[in-house]
Scaffold this active site. Structure first.
Site, short mmCIF file in Angstrom:
data_model
loop_
_atom_site.label_atom_id
_atom_site.label_comp_id
_atom_site.label_asym_id
_atom_site.label_seq_id
_atom_site.Cartn_x
_atom_site.Cartn_y
_atom_site.Cartn_z
N GLU A 109 0.82 -1.20 0.00
CA GLU A 109 0.00 0.00 0.00
C GLU A 109 0.85 1.26 0.00
O GLU A 109 1.94 1.28 0.56
CB GLU A 109 -0.89 0.02 1.25
CG GLU A 109 -1.98 -1.02 1.14
CD GLU A 109 -2.94 -0.98 2.31
OE1 GLU A 109 -4.02 -1.54 2.19
OE2 GLU A 109 -2.61 -0.38 3.35
N CYS A 129 7.21 -7.08 7.00
CA CYS A 129 8.44 -6.61 7.64
C CYS A 129 9.02 -7.78 8.42
O CYS A 129 8.28 -8.50 9.08
CB CYS A 129 8.14 -5.43 8.58
SG CYS A 129 9.62 -4.69 9.29
N CYS A 133 7.92 -5.53 15.71
CA CYS A 133 7.63 -4.58 16.79
C CYS A 133 6.21 -4.89 17.29
O CYS A 133 5.31 -5.11 16.50
CB CYS A 133 7.72 -3.15 16.26
SG CYS A 133 9.35 -2.79 15.57
N GLU A 185 10.88 -2.26 6.60
CA GLU A 185 12.01 -1.53 7.17
C GLU A 185 12.93 -1.14 6.01
O GLU A 185 13.65 -1.99 5.46
CB GLU A 185 12.73 -2.42 8.20
CG GLU A 185 14.07 -1.89 8.68
CD GLU A 185 14.07 -0.42 9.08
OE1 GLU A 185 13.31 -0.03 9.98
OE2 GLU A 185 14.84 0.36 8.48
N SER A 216 12.20 6.60 7.34
CA SER A 216 11.98 6.22 8.73
C SER A 216 12.57 4.83 8.98
O SER A 216 12.31 3.89 8.24
CB SER A 216 10.48 6.20 9.02
OG SER A 216 10.24 5.71 10.33
N SER A 238 12.33 5.59 14.65
CA SER A 238 11.25 5.09 15.51
C SER A 238 11.86 4.73 16.85
O SER A 238 12.49 3.69 16.99
CB SER A 238 10.61 3.85 14.87
OG SER A 238 9.98 4.23 13.68
N LEU A 239 11.67 5.60 17.83
CA LEU A 239 12.32 5.40 19.12
C LEU A 239 11.40 4.63 20.07
O LEU A 239 11.70 3.52 20.47
CB LEU A 239 12.70 6.77 19.69
CG LEU A 239 13.61 6.77 20.90
CD1 LEU A 239 14.94 6.12 20.58
CD2 LEU A 239 13.82 8.19 21.39
N HIS A 240 10.29 5.22 20.43
CA HIS A 240 9.18 4.58 21.14
C HIS A 240 9.45 4.14 22.57
O HIS A 240 8.53 3.73 23.27
CB HIS A 240 8.62 3.39 20.36
CG HIS A 240 8.25 3.68 18.93
ND1 HIS A 240 7.72 4.88 18.51
CD2 HIS A 240 8.33 2.93 17.81
CE1 HIS A 240 7.50 4.85 17.22
NE2 HIS A 240 7.87 3.69 16.75
N ASN A 315 -2.26 3.61 16.94
CA ASN A 315 -3.42 3.20 16.13
C ASN A 315 -3.72 1.74 16.42
O ASN A 315 -2.95 0.88 16.03
CB ASN A 315 -3.11 3.34 14.65
CG ASN A 315 -2.99 4.78 14.26
OD1 ASN A 315 -3.91 5.56 14.44
ND2 ASN A 315 -1.82 5.14 13.74
N CYS A 358 -0.35 4.83 10.17
CA CYS A 358 0.87 4.07 10.40
C CYS A 358 0.59 2.74 11.06
O CYS A 358 -0.19 2.68 12.00
CB CYS A 358 1.78 4.83 11.34
SG CYS A 358 2.48 6.27 10.61
#
Ligand code: SAH
Ligand code: SF4
Length: 389
Positions: A109, A129, A133, A185, A216, A238-240, A315, A358
């Site tokens: 997509e 991917c 995560c 990724e 990213s 992408s830390l998170h 999300n 996302c």
């Protein structure tokens, strides 16, 4: 074999059903070599490039700067292909999502997000991917392969077809910015992503500057340096999570490249200054990473790195192990970060009605054959071994 190499083993054959070779995605040098091997002059490559990437032509017959016999010869051997559009969804807020099918049946997509003064296309780099995560739906899709350069460029070309952007208008473009934030990724598919972005940046073509492209990554440390030196596009990380304990748990790549290494790679990313910062993405997970103490630790962690912070409300997807932080928690977190000098940090969710956000891309469940499943189990086992090693 590493996970990324293994994914490459699934790469597409670059010919269509009639045996014609697709010219989209070839570098300028490759296109020249192709012309020579077809018995044509080298300069034909330049002419073709302009038609393909500036004018958006898909039919050799319209390429009127080429003599008719040349056009006919090209059409016999080559194609300027587009993927098939399986679905074309439009959100009430103008966000648009295309589900594209590649010749081998795999689907990816891309999402277009229009804003007042610009428009951003979110591009995928892989089918699925190899990372898993825990908050990301893409990570649960077990079917994985790298997209080749033509499939990455094709997403931009197709969006331009749909938005009527050929040839590129100099101002007020609908697609002014590109973010490599779709499925996959990108730094596990570096070669193809780099090749595709060089085509997208080329001045006699799609011509989107590196300042308007953001890649990213979940933090593939060795490839970050290469990306900075060779492409020098904007980087988003992408830390998170602000501790290795938590990041190990929610982002398995942290076990291979822990926070210290990741932060060092950020600090040394080429070309950073106050006007050009790294964007740190931080998904807000209720009760997991959203406390005031987390916010303060985040500010401390980023000290000395020219940074922007992008707080992303989680999300949710069916079966997700987390919930979105409360508005209040996001606000308190945002205030702490704001007071430390980071502006406008909360990303508004766009295209929710078409699942364009996302981590939600290609949310329909994927059914696998036993053979596919076995192949994927192997990829995942290799990835786990690589992360453990
Ligand atoms: N693999 C790359 C790029 C794709 S993901 C990366 O991880 O950076 C794009 C962004 O969406 C990442 O910051 C990712 O962490 C975030 N994301 C994934 N799942 C999400 C979800 N369910 N809610 C909000 N953000 C999510
Ligand atoms: Fe892959 Fe990025 Fe999703 Fe992690 S967040 S599983 S790296 S797409």
């Amino acid at each position: 074999m590493s996970a990324s190499n293994h994914a490459a083993a699934f790469a597409l054959p670059a010919v269509d059903a009639d045996g014609r070779k697709n010219l989209v995605g070839l570098s300028r040098d490759e296109l020249e070599a192709e012309m020579l091997s077809a018995g044509l002059e080298k300069f034909r490559a330049r002419q073709l490039w302009h038609w393909i990437y500036h004018r958006g032509a898909t039919d050799f017959a319209v390429m009127t700067t080429l003599a008719k016999p040349v056009r006919e010869k090209l059409a016999e051997t080559y194609a300027v292909a587009r993927p098939t559009v399986v679905r074309d969804l439009k959100s009430v807020d103008g966000t648009r999502k295309w589900l594209l099918r590649m010749p081998d049946g795999q689907e990816v997509e891309s999402v277009h997000i229009p804003e007042e003064d610009r428009g951003t296309l979110c591009v995928s780099s892989q089918v699925g991917c190899t990372l898993t995560c825990r908050f990301c739906h893409t990570g649960t899709q077990r079917l994985v392969r790298n997209l080749d350069a033509s499939e990455i460029v094709a997403q931009v070309m197709l969006a331009r077809d749909a938005l009527g952007e050929w040839p590129a208008p100099p101002d007020g473009r609908m697609i002014s910015n590109i973010v490599m934030m779709g499925m996959g990724e990108p730094l596990f598919n570096y070669e193809n992503v780099a090749k595709a972005l060089k085509i997208v940046m080329d001045g006699d073509g799609i011509s989107i500057s590196k300042r308007r492209i953001t890649l990213s990554t979940s933090g593939v440390v060795p490839a970050m340096k290469r990306c900075g030196e060779e492409l020098n596009v904007n980087l988003a990380v992408s830390l998170h999570a602000v501790t290795d304990e938590l990041r190990d748990l929610i982002m398995p790549i942290n076990r291979k490249y822990p926070l210290k290494e990741l932060m060092d790679a950020c600090r040394t990313y080429p070309g950073l200054n106050n006007a050009r910062r790294i964007t740190f993405e931080y998904v807000m997970l209720k009760g997991v990473n959203d406390s005031p103490a987390d916010a303060r630790a985040l500010v401390k962690l980023l000290e000395g790195i020219p940074s922007k912070i992008n707080l992303i409300p989680f999300n949710p997807w069916p079966g997700a192990p987390y919930e979105r932080s409360t508005d209040r928690a996001i606000q308190v977190f945002g205030d702490i970060v704001n007071n430390a000098g980071y502006a406008s940090p909360v990303r508004t969710t766009r295209g929710e009605d078409i699942m364009a956000a996302c981590g939600q891309l290609k949310s329909a469940s994927v059914r696998l054959s036993a053979a596919d499943r076995a192949a994927i189990e192997k990829v995942l086992a290799e990835k786990d071994a690589a992360l453990a090693g």
